[in-house]
Design an enzyme around this catalytic site. Structure first.
Site, mmCIF file in Angstrom:
data_model
loop_
_atom_site.group_PDB
_atom_site.id
_atom_site.type_symbol
_atom_site.label_atom_id
_atom_site.label_comp_id
_atom_site.label_asym_id
_atom_site.label_seq_id
_atom_site.Cartn_x
_atom_site.Cartn_y
_atom_site.Cartn_z
ATOM 1 N N HIS A 1 -22.121 -37.990 38.896
ATOM 2 C CA HIS A 1 -23.618 -38.195 39.076
ATOM 3 C C HIS A 1 -23.842 -38.774 40.435
ATOM 4 O O HIS A 1 -24.704 -39.572 40.764
ATOM 5 C CB HIS A 1 -24.313 -39.160 38.117
ATOM 6 N N GLU B 1 -30.029 -24.722 35.479
ATOM 7 C CA GLU B 1 -30.146 -24.431 36.943
ATOM 8 C C GLU B 1 -29.787 -23.176 37.559
ATOM 9 O O GLU B 1 -30.374 -22.819 38.478
ATOM 10 C CB GLU B 1 -28.996 -25.652 37.479
HETATM 11 C C1 LIG Z 1 -26.459 -29.974 34.216
HETATM 12 C C2 LIG Z 1 -27.316 -31.120 34.131
HETATM 13 N N1 LIG Z 1 -28.648 -30.807 34.502
HETATM 14 C C3 LIG Z 1 -29.617 -32.126 34.396
HETATM 15 C C4 LIG Z 1 -29.084 -33.172 34.025
HETATM 16 C C5 LIG Z 1 -29.635 -34.430 33.995
HETATM 17 N N2 LIG Z 1 -30.230 -34.735 32.570
HETATM 18 C C6 LIG Z 1 -29.391 -35.631 32.094
HETATM 19 S S1 LIG Z 1 -29.591 -35.872 30.249
HETATM 20 C C7 LIG Z 1 -30.843 -34.852 30.518
HETATM 21 C C8 LIG Z 1 -31.332 -34.283 29.162
HETATM 22 C C9 LIG Z 1 -30.380 -33.803 28.166
HETATM 23 O O1 LIG Z 1 -31.175 -33.649 26.900
HETATM 24 P P1 LIG Z 1 -30.372 -33.396 25.492
HETATM 25 O O2 LIG Z 1 -29.461 -32.412 25.910
HETATM 26 O O3 LIG Z 1 -31.651 -32.982 24.558
HETATM 27 O O4 LIG Z 1 -29.763 -34.756 25.195
HETATM 28 P P2 LIG Z 1 -30.264 -36.217 24.879
HETATM 29 O O5 LIG Z 1 -30.193 -37.068 26.105
HETATM 30 O O6 LIG Z 1 -31.535 -36.023 23.955
HETATM 31 O O7 LIG Z 1 -28.907 -36.625 23.930
HETATM 32 C C10 LIG Z 1 -30.926 -33.961 31.420
HETATM 33 C C11 LIG Z 1 -31.868 -33.047 32.028
HETATM 34 C C12 LIG Z 1 -27.610 -33.473 33.685
HETATM 35 N N3 LIG Z 1 -26.996 -34.294 33.417
HETATM 36 N N4 LIG Z 1 -26.801 -32.216 33.744
#
Ligand SMILES: Cc1ncc(C[n+]2csc(CCOP(=O)(O)OP(=O)(O)O)c2C)c(N)n1
Lengths: 346, 322
Positions: free
Chosen positions: A129, A60
């Site tokens: 959230h 971000e």
């Molecule tokens: C700082 C932030 N940016 C965006 C999000 C929205 N978001 C929630 S989960 C996610 C994906 C994360 O993927 P990963 O780290 O690979 O974990 P996984 O869900 O596959 O366990 C995103 C972009 C968030 N929660 N926090």
């Protein structure tokens, strides 16, 4: 006139501006992915290509700096955040860089940059959230902050935001995306910096922010049946704030409630109450009353979420108290509980 | 590996898997009003690691923390109570699925802001070293969290400060619905991380015993060399990013991809292995039935417990010392 949802109105504004101006582009985490940010980015990638509508790494702060850089050199970015909570990671770029860039370059640097962020209550979204953080943004000089509540204003203010030569934070309450209304087809900007009187009434002014506009209109309907007339004002633009419209109303009704979609303490409601009081002190029959979220992190469990968030019923009770009327019989009134539209399972 | 140890690992896997299977069954009843990110398919990682650290782990997880929570605590009673929003949960229902915790059991917490637990883990490891607690910190995060600058800052600090903690990247290829290929301007993450003064391990087995041994080896080496460990562990989330729909239902992913992972499912693999080693079908089935009953009791108890009274909203904003 044809009717559009708030989400479709936001989308149409972006599409029309992208058609008109090839420098406009829309990006952010998950923007072209199949869920399409509540549908607001549907079809953009297909129509304008991946160069003008794209996903990003989960970075971000850097992508906010990226947006600033793109704006500095002639593009008009629209950067989208599916939750305002994630924008906290970008506060350095926003507050230390973007907000003062024009100022520190002697007023010679337009920053045509829009940051869209979804705010507020969802379905058990909990402490990380569901924030609004309105006063975080309105506190900073150099940022314009808009929070439309109707489909018409969503479209008009999005167009204005994209055309603005200054950075605009565009806050969208997630439940507002479902609101449906007649929306003009042509691409006309609504002026940034003017409030809208949504309902005329003589007894009490409610200045409501974002989702609380919906609750205030509902409270006004309920109270109308009991002979109480609320005037409901939607500031639409939170910074700069149209104090004239608010003060004109409160000077007539002489009583005012500020209903915010955020925490109360040190929140935007304090600014509204202070600005109104400074202008209307002599006319007010009572101190301006504020209502908003409980001063706690947002809980997940529904039973406590319902205590955390005010609604139309809260407004009705404050009105009863301020006007010394009621208590009105609210049996059978169906208070909005849009959280029920998000049925589990997710 | 001994049958006893292999069985203990299987119990951990089975518990995590069954708890989520019960969630899938009951979520549509709408009693668990909390957004859920399921661990299903990825259980071998937390189970292998938490068992290898034998109660001496301090873990920091993400919103996808059902399996880490259960692997670390085994406490499905409080788990289901929290998901049901009851006062018997881990936080009165205030945290729901996304912020499970049991600080007294080394489950320090879970965050829904991608990447935010990683630097916290470094600080916790610093404290453990300073105070000589003998505990090892584990940060669980996804391949998406590596996109955040804080990942790189944290691994740098941990390497610089020579802190023996475990960075565990649960590499399921996707961040919500965006594949790694659309997020990375490089081919190999581990090749880059190897440039830091830390130990780097990669594993694609999805096998709980392999991950168990890898953890033992890595932690011993890290303690000796006084440096952090980075694990890149391939895995597959069986369900959608959020909720209980199967992954692969939507357009962003090939169903075959998930199917090929399911064919070497970590729970089934471990079960078959135990049978091969001579554990009887009967003993396994007995354990499974007992676990199912225990889970059903947890769910029934959660449903019977009270929802928090309104005044609980204000409790816990600040720490109350009694
Ligand atoms: C700082 C932030 N940016 C965006 C999000 C929205 N978001 C929630 S989960 C996610 C994906 C994360 O993927 P990963 O780290 O690979 O974990 P996984 O869900 O596959 O366990 C995103 C972009 C968030 N929660 N926090």
């Amino acid at each position: 006139m044809r009717r559009l949802s708030f989400a479709e109105a936001v989308r149409e504004a972006m599409v029309q501006e992208m058609e008109r101006d090839p420098t406009v582009f829309v990006f952010g985490i998950g923007v072209p992915s199949h869920a399409k940010i509540f549908g607001t980015t549907a079809g953009l990638e297909e129509q304008f290509g991946a160069e003008r509508c794209f996903d990003t790494p989960i970075s971000e702060e850097s992508m906010t700096g990226f947006a600033l850089g793109a704006a500095l050199r002639g593009l008009r970015p629209v950067h989208v955040h599916i939750r305002v909570d994630f924008l906290l990671l970008a506060m350095n770029q926003l507050v230390n860089m973007i907000s003062c860039y024009n100022y520190t370059t002697g007023g010679r640097t337009p920053i045509p940059l829009v940051i869209r962020a979804i705010i507020g209550r969802g379905w058990g979204q909990g402490a990380q959230h569901s924030k609004s953080l309105i006063s975080y943004f309105t506190h900073v000089p150099g940022l314009k902050v808009v929070a439309p509540t109707t489909p018409v204003d969503a479209k008009g203010l999005m167009i204005a935001a994209i055309r603005s030569e200054d950075p605009v934070i565009f806050l969208e309450h997630r439940w507002l995306h479902w609101a449906v209304d007649a929306v003009p087809e042509d691409a006309a900007a609504s002026p940034i910096g003017t409030a809208r009187v949504l309902r005329r009434g003589r007894d009490l002014t409610v200045v409501a922010v974002s989702w609380m506009v919906v609750e205030a209109m509902h409270a006004a309907d309920i109270l109308a049946r009991h002979g109480i007339e609320l005037e409901v004002i939607d500031p639409r633009t939170l910074a700069p704030l149209d104090v004239d419209t608010l003060a004109a109303s409160v000077s007539r009704t002489r009583t005012c409630i500020v209903a915010d979609c955020d925490w109360v303490f040190s929140g935007f409601s304090a600014e509204l109450a202070a600005s109104i009081t400074e202008r209307c002190f002599g006319q007010l029959t009572k101190p301006v009353r504020r209502l908003g979220w409980a001063h706690t992190p947002c809980p997940t469990v529904r039973a406590l979420e319902n205590v955390f968030y005010p609604n139309a019923e809260t407004i009705v009770h404050v009105v009863e108290d301020m006007l010394g009327c009621g208590p009105f019989d609210l049996a059978g009134v169906d208070f909005y509980n849009h959280e029920n539209r998000f049925k589990g399972p997710f | 590996m001994s049958i006893e140890l292999g069985f203990a690992l299987y119990k951990g896997l089975y518990l995590a898997r069954r708890c989520e299977e019960y969630i899938v069954r009951h979520y549509p009843d709408d009693e668990m009003k909390t957004p859920m990110h399921m661990s299903m398919g990825q259980e071998a990682i937390p189970v292998g690691i938490c068992h290898a650290l034998a109660g001496k782990a301090d873990i920091l997880a993400t919103y996808r923390s059902h399996a880490p929570f259960l692997a670390q605590t085994g406490d499905h009673g409080r788990f289901f109570a929290e998901l049901h929003g009851r006062v018997t949960g881990t936080a009165d229902g205030k945290s729901g699925s996304m912020h499970l915790s049991a600080p007294e059991a080394g489950m320090l917490g879970a965050t829904a802001i991608v990447g935010s637990n990683i630097s916290v883990a470094v600080g916790a490891a610093f404290a453990n070293e300073r105070l000589g607690t003998g505990r090892t910190v584990v940060a669980f995060f996804g391949d998406g969290a590596v996109d955040e600058g804080t990942f790189w800052e944290s691994i740098n600090v941990a390497s610089l400060f020579r802190l023996p903690l475990l960075f565990v990247c649960e590499d399921n290829d996707y961040a919500v619905h965006t594949p790694k290929s659309l997020r990375r301007g490089y081919a190999s993450l581990t090749a880059i991380v190897r440039g830091f003064d830390c130990l780097v391990y990669e594993d694609e087995s999805n096998d709980v015993e392999t991950i168990y041994f890898l953890t033992r080896e890595a932690i011993a080496a890290a303690r000796e060399r006084r440096c952090p460990v980075f694990f890149n562990l391939k895995c597959c989330r069986y369900l959608d990013h959020i909720g209980i729909a199967p992954d692969g239902d939507a357009c962003y992913r090939e169903p075959d991809d998930v199917q090929s992972w399911r064919a070497r499912d970590c729970v089934a693999t471990q079960r078959a292995r135990l049978i091969r080693r001579g554990l009887s079908e009967e003993i396994l089935a007995d354990h499974e039935q007992a676990t199912d009953r225990a889970i059903e009791i947890s769910i029934a108890q959660a449903l019977a417990a009270s929802v928090p009274a309104p005044d609980r909203l204000y409790r816990g904003v600040f720490h109350e010392t009694s």
